[in-house]
Design a protein around this motif. Structure first.
Motif, PDB file in Angstrom:
ATOM      1  N   PRO A   1       0.807  -1.219   0.000  1.00  0.00           N
ATOM      2  CA  PRO A   1       0.000   0.000   0.000  1.00  0.00           C
ATOM      3  C   PRO A   1       0.843   1.274   0.000  1.00  0.00           C
ATOM      4  O   PRO A   1       0.421   2.294  -0.528  1.00  0.00           O
ATOM      5  CB  PRO A   1      -0.817  -0.124   1.295  1.00  0.00           C
ATOM      6  CG  PRO A   1      -0.878  -1.588   1.563  1.00  0.00           C
ATOM      7  CD  PRO A   1       0.457  -2.112   1.105  1.00  0.00           C
ATOM      8  N   TYR A   2       2.027   1.243   0.631  1.00  0.00           N
ATOM      9  CA  TYR A   2       2.885   2.427   0.695  1.00  0.00           C
ATOM     10  C   TYR A   2       4.281   2.044   0.220  1.00  0.00           C
ATOM     11  O   TYR A   2       4.888   1.120   0.757  1.00  0.00           O
ATOM     12  CB  TYR A   2       2.969   2.967   2.127  1.00  0.00           C
ATOM     13  CG  TYR A   2       1.632   3.341   2.715  1.00  0.00           C
ATOM     14  CD1 TYR A   2       1.110   4.617   2.536  1.00  0.00           C
ATOM     15  CD2 TYR A   2       0.898   2.416   3.434  1.00  0.00           C
ATOM     16  CE1 TYR A   2      -0.121   4.959   3.074  1.00  0.00           C
ATOM     17  CE2 TYR A   2      -0.337   2.748   3.972  1.00  0.00           C
ATOM     18  CZ  TYR A   2      -0.839   4.021   3.788  1.00  0.00           C
ATOM     19  OH  TYR A   2      -2.056   4.344   4.317  1.00  0.00           O
ATOM     20  N   VAL A   3       4.774   2.770  -0.782  1.00  0.00           N
ATOM     21  CA  VAL A   3       6.080   2.448  -1.342  1.00  0.00           C
ATOM     22  C   VAL A   3       6.899   3.720  -1.501  1.00  0.00           C
ATOM     23  O   VAL A   3       6.391   4.747  -1.966  1.00  0.00           O
ATOM     24  CB  VAL A   3       5.944   1.745  -2.718  1.00  0.00           C
ATOM     25  CG1 VAL A   3       7.300   1.633  -3.403  1.00  0.00           C
ATOM     26  CG2 VAL A   3       5.347   0.357  -2.552  1.00  0.00           C
ATOM     27  N   GLY A   4       8.162   3.655  -1.109  1.00  0.00           N
ATOM     28  CA  GLY A   4       9.111   4.723  -1.383  1.00  0.00           C
ATOM     29  C   GLY A   4      10.145   4.222  -2.372  1.00  0.00           C
ATOM     30  O   GLY A   4      10.587   3.074  -2.287  1.00  0.00           O
ATOM     31  N   ILE A   5      10.520   5.063  -3.333  1.00  0.00           N
ATOM     32  CA  ILE A   5      11.478   4.663  -4.360  1.00  0.00           C
ATOM     33  C   ILE A   5      12.643   5.646  -4.356  1.00  0.00           C
ATOM     34  O   ILE A   5      12.460   6.844  -4.578  1.00  0.00           O
ATOM     35  CB  ILE A   5      10.817   4.627  -5.755  1.00  0.00           C
ATOM     36  CG1 ILE A   5       9.595   3.696  -5.735  1.00  0.00           C
ATOM     37  CG2 ILE A   5      11.813   4.159  -6.809  1.00  0.00           C
ATOM     38  CD1 ILE A   5       8.810   3.700  -7.027  1.00  0.00           C
ATOM     39  N   ASP A   6      13.823   5.140  -4.095  1.00  0.00           N
ATOM     40  CA  ASP A   6      15.036   5.956  -4.041  1.00  0.00           C
ATOM     41  C   ASP A   6      15.678   5.971  -5.423  1.00  0.00           C
ATOM     42  O   ASP A   6      16.271   4.984  -5.854  1.00  0.00           O
ATOM     43  CB  ASP A   6      15.995   5.372  -3.003  1.00  0.00           C
ATOM     44  CG  ASP A   6      17.247   6.218  -2.835  1.00  0.00           C
ATOM     45  OD1 ASP A   6      17.401   7.207  -3.565  1.00  0.00           O
ATOM     46  OD2 ASP A   6      18.079   5.879  -1.968  1.00  0.00           O
ATOM     47  N   LEU A   7      15.555   7.087  -6.137  1.00  0.00           N
ATOM     48  CA  LEU A   7      16.105   7.211  -7.487  1.00  0.00           C
ATOM     49  C   LEU A   7      17.183   8.283  -7.553  1.00  0.00           C
ATOM     50  O   LEU A   7      17.384   8.913  -8.590  1.00  0.00           O
ATOM     51  CB  LEU A   7      14.983   7.524  -8.488  1.00  0.00           C
ATOM     52  CG  LEU A   7      13.987   6.386  -8.735  1.00  0.00           C
ATOM     53  CD1 LEU A   7      12.883   6.843  -9.674  1.00  0.00           C
ATOM     54  CD2 LEU A   7      14.692   5.158  -9.302  1.00  0.00           C
ATOM     55  N   ARG A   8      17.883   8.488  -6.448  1.00  0.00           N
ATOM     56  CA  ARG A   8      19.023   9.404  -6.502  1.00  0.00           C
ATOM     57  C   ARG A   8      20.072   8.869  -7.466  1.00  0.00           C
ATOM     58  O   ARG A   8      20.786   9.627  -8.115  1.00  0.00           O
ATOM     59  CB  ARG A   8      19.610   9.586  -5.104  1.00  0.00           C
ATOM     60  CG  ARG A   8      18.731  10.407  -4.166  1.00  0.00           C
ATOM     61  CD  ARG A   8      19.275  10.395  -2.762  1.00  0.00           C
ATOM     62  NE  ARG A   8      19.242   9.046  -2.195  1.00  0.00           N
ATOM     63  CZ  ARG A   8      19.766   8.729  -1.015  1.00  0.00           C
ATOM     64  NH1 ARG A   8      20.374   9.662  -0.303  1.00  0.00           N
ATOM     65  NH2 ARG A   8      19.686   7.491  -0.564  1.00  0.00           N
ATOM     66  N   ASN A   9      20.176   7.551  -7.564  1.00  0.00           N
ATOM     67  CA  ASN A   9      20.935   6.901  -8.628  1.00  0.00           C
ATOM     68  C   ASN A   9      19.936   6.250  -9.569  1.00  0.00           C
ATOM     69  O   ASN A   9      19.073   5.488  -9.137  1.00  0.00           O
ATOM     70  CB  ASN A   9      21.880   5.845  -8.050  1.00  0.00           C
ATOM     71  CG  ASN A   9      23.037   6.468  -7.301  1.00  0.00           C
ATOM     72  OD1 ASN A   9      23.844   7.178  -7.881  1.00  0.00           O
ATOM     73  ND2 ASN A   9      23.119   6.215  -6.003  1.00  0.00           N
ATOM     74  N   HIS A  10      20.043   6.541 -10.851  1.00  0.00           N
ATOM     75  CA  HIS A  10      19.047   6.084 -11.811  1.00  0.00           C
ATOM     76  C   HIS A  10      19.075   4.567 -11.972  1.00  0.00           C
ATOM     77  O   HIS A  10      20.072   3.905 -11.703  1.00  0.00           O
ATOM     78  CB  HIS A  10      19.292   6.741 -13.175  1.00  0.00           C
ATOM     79  CG  HIS A  10      19.114   8.226 -13.157  1.00  0.00           C
ATOM     80  ND1 HIS A  10      19.356   9.020 -14.249  1.00  0.00           N
ATOM     81  CD2 HIS A  10      18.711   9.073 -12.171  1.00  0.00           C
ATOM     82  CE1 HIS A  10      19.122  10.283 -13.953  1.00  0.00           C
ATOM     83  NE2 HIS A  10      18.735  10.338 -12.695  1.00  0.00           N
TER      84      HIS A  10
END
Length: 216
Positions: free
Chosen positions: A165-174
């Protein structure tokens, strides 16, 4: 830190991290070193006392003469290595924190690669935990110390996608591989519950990787 507390609000407050709280949340990242950083940050803010497990490393030197074995690589060098398919040399956990299996231990009992659990208590050679997902959720299990070797090659596998239900996505590095961004974005039940962290120079954009030949 903003992404961590966006996905895991009040993480540092006692009794907030219930089973439901942990089941509903996850942070995804394209790189293992970013995952390690997020794990360290998360465990530092998680309430409770840290319990530390140190790994026992050894070099596999079957191709070396017996008299030369043990001399090719020092323990200090092995401890500094961080292969993507192995847990860190220094594993720091707290009671109540979430963990994930990296190997199939007992599939019939729900202990498979990717199974998420909550730590219940620590012992010298085992961790007691409670399964959070799948048909064996709520079961109490013991996770032993086992000898693991890093994967040396990729093998075909069947894909199973688990939604949160809750997701965080770390895209500081592609992302760097076909389908990574799609899989990350599709692991949530609603776009309103996705939080994305971009690098300072990205200007609200990120890179996607698509290999057209695999879409045919």
């Amino acid at each position: 830190m903003d992404l961590l507390f966006k996905v895991y609000p009040n993480l540092n407050v006692e009794e907030v991290a219930t089973e439901t709280y942990l089941q509903e949340r996850s942070i995804l990242s394209a790189r293992n070193d970013d995952v390690a950083t997020l794990n360290e940050l998360g465990i530092s803010h998680f309430p409770g006392e840290v319990h530390e497990y140190l790994a026992a490393d050894k070099a596999i030197e079957d191709d070396q003469p017996i008299e030369n074995r043990g001399n090719s690589i020092s323990n200090e060098n092995m401890q500094a290595l961080n292969p993507p398919s192995l847990p860190p040399f220094k594993l720091q956990l707290k009671v109540g924190c979430p963990i994930m299996l990296l190997r199939n231990l007992q599939p019939r009992d729900g202990l498979c690669n990717g199974t998420r659990l909550m730590v219940i208590q620590f012992a010298t050679r085992v961790i007691e935990a409670k399964i959070l997902n799948g048909s064996h959720a709520e079961n109490y299990v013991f996770i032993p110390r086992i000898t693991l070797q890093p994967s040396v090659s990729e093998t075909p596998f069947q894909m199973a996608r688990r939604q949160f239900p809750y997701v965080g996505i770390d895209l500081r590095n592609h992302v760097f591989s076909h389908g990574q961004l799609y899989v990350a974005l599709s692991r949530c039940t609603s776009s309103n519950r996705i939080s994305v962290l971009l690098g300072n120079e990205d200007d609200d954009k990120t890179t996607n990787v698509v290999y057209p030949e695999v879409l045919l």
